[in-house]
Design a protein around this motif. Structure first.
Motif, PDB file in Angstrom:
ATOM      1  N   UNK A 137      -6.168 -20.376 -24.864  1.00 21.04           N
ATOM      2  CA  UNK A 137      -5.819 -19.149 -24.141  1.00 21.04           C
ATOM      3  C   UNK A 137      -6.338 -19.308 -22.722  1.00 21.04           C
ATOM      4  N   UNK A 138      -5.483 -19.053 -21.763  1.00 19.74           N
ATOM      5  CA  UNK A 138      -5.874 -19.217 -20.370  1.00 19.74           C
ATOM      6  C   UNK A 138      -5.758 -20.672 -19.954  1.00 19.74           C
ATOM      7  N   UNK A 139      -5.877 -20.917 -18.652  1.00 14.00           N
ATOM      8  CA  UNK A 139      -5.784 -22.290 -18.164  1.00 14.00           C
ATOM      9  C   UNK A 139      -6.918 -22.557 -17.177  1.00 14.00           C
ATOM     10  N   UNK A 140      -7.137 -23.818 -16.919  1.00 17.54           N
ATOM     11  CA  UNK A 140      -8.190 -24.208 -15.988  1.00 17.54           C
ATOM     12  C   UNK A 140      -9.574 -23.968 -16.566  1.00 17.54           C
ATOM     13  N   UNK A 152       3.145 -16.018 -27.134  1.00 16.68           N
ATOM     14  CA  UNK A 152       2.341 -14.842 -26.743  1.00 16.68           C
ATOM     15  C   UNK A 152       1.279 -15.172 -25.704  1.00 16.68           C
ATOM     16  N   UNK A 153       1.612 -16.030 -24.755  1.00 19.49           N
ATOM     17  CA  UNK A 153       0.670 -16.362 -23.681  1.00 19.49           C
ATOM     18  C   UNK A 153      -0.318 -17.460 -24.033  1.00 19.49           C
ATOM     19  N   UNK A 154      -0.237 -18.010 -25.233  1.00 15.75           N
ATOM     20  CA  UNK A 154      -1.116 -19.100 -25.628  1.00 15.75           C
ATOM     21  C   UNK A 154      -0.488 -20.419 -25.187  1.00 15.75           C
ATOM     22  N   UNK A 212      -2.057 -15.291 -33.746  1.00 17.49           N
ATOM     23  CA  UNK A 212      -1.041 -15.894 -32.883  1.00 17.49           C
ATOM     24  C   UNK A 212      -1.262 -17.393 -32.716  1.00 17.49           C
ATOM     25  N   UNK A 213      -2.529 -17.825 -32.669  1.00 20.86           N
ATOM     26  CA  UNK A 213      -2.800 -19.261 -32.521  1.00 20.86           C
ATOM     27  C   UNK A 213      -2.370 -20.017 -33.775  1.00 20.86           C
ATOM     28  N   UNK A 235       7.937 -26.132 -26.496  1.00 19.75           N
ATOM     29  CA  UNK A 235       7.143 -24.971 -26.901  1.00 19.75           C
ATOM     30  C   UNK A 235       6.341 -24.533 -25.688  1.00 19.75           C
ATOM     31  N   UNK A 236       6.616 -23.346 -25.169  1.00 19.83           N
ATOM     32  CA  UNK A 236       5.947 -22.885 -23.954  1.00 19.83           C
ATOM     33  C   UNK A 236       5.125 -21.642 -24.226  1.00 19.83           C
ATOM     34  N   UNK A 237       4.313 -21.260 -23.233  1.00 21.07           N
ATOM     35  CA  UNK A 237       3.431 -20.115 -23.440  1.00 21.07           C
ATOM     36  C   UNK A 237       4.190 -18.798 -23.578  1.00 21.07           C
TER      37      UNK A 237
END
Length: 184
Positions: free
Chosen positions: A163-166, A139-141, A62-63, A133-135
């Motif tokens: 993947x993920x934030x913060x 696929x949540x990336x 996916x990345x 281009x949004x998450x």
């Protein structure tokens, strides 16, 4: 006639053997069950390993798709742009006489404040912001740009997929890319 008699004798002998068959011995059954158990154990271990590795393989695939999509969208958006200026995470340009900006950000007013690359078209009261281009599209990336700089007729930048934030953010892929600006 002899052939018919030979055939009958053969059939009689086969039936005698089948009637005389007493089945499998206990040791044969135990060995068979042990072998089947061993094969099942090996198969279960393989399935467990596949289940553990699937998320990593899926994220990697996916990345790569997100990276390719981001680079294509940026190239298509910026190749014909005029007056391109860049400062690390922000790219400003003109297209059809309208000032546009591409930057990392959060699209406000959308459920869960979607992170990604956003595009602002126009200025002042005519300004409209939308996602480039949004998450949700990846696929949540989360895809972001960095190190943007213009040199002559080339725009260089780095596209990062995480993947993920913060603090829980994990970088999955990063690629430097150069876009040849045709109108500069």
């Amino acid at each position: 006639m002899k052939q018919k008699s030979d055939r009958n004798n053969l059939i009689k002998r086969l039936f005698k053997k089948l009637k005389g068959n007493k089945g499998f011995s206990l040791s044969e059954l135990l060995i068979t069950v042990a072998i089947m158990g061993f094969v099942s154990l090996i198969a279960a271990g393989g399935v467990a390993a596949a289940q553990r590795s699937y998320p990593k393989i899926n994220d990697a695939a996916n990345s790569q798709v997100a990276m390719s999509t981001a680079i294509t969208l940026l190239r298509d958006e910026l190749a014909m742009a005029k007056n391109v200026k860049a400062s690390s995470t922000e790219i400003t340009y003109e297209t059809n006489g309208i000032t546009c900006t591409i930057t990392n950000g959060t699209l406000d007013g959308v459920a869960n404040d979607i992170e990604g690359i956003i595009r602002t078209v126009g200025t002042g009261s005519n300004e409209k912001t939308n996602k480039l281009l949004s998450e949700t599209a990846t696929s949540g990336l989360i895809v972001k740009i960095s190190d943007a700089a213009v040199s002559g007729s080339n725009l260089s930048l780095t596209v990062t997929v995480s993947k993920g934030s913060g603090e829980n953010s994990q970088t999955l892929a990063a690629q430097e890319y150069v876009i040849h600006l045709l109108n500069s």
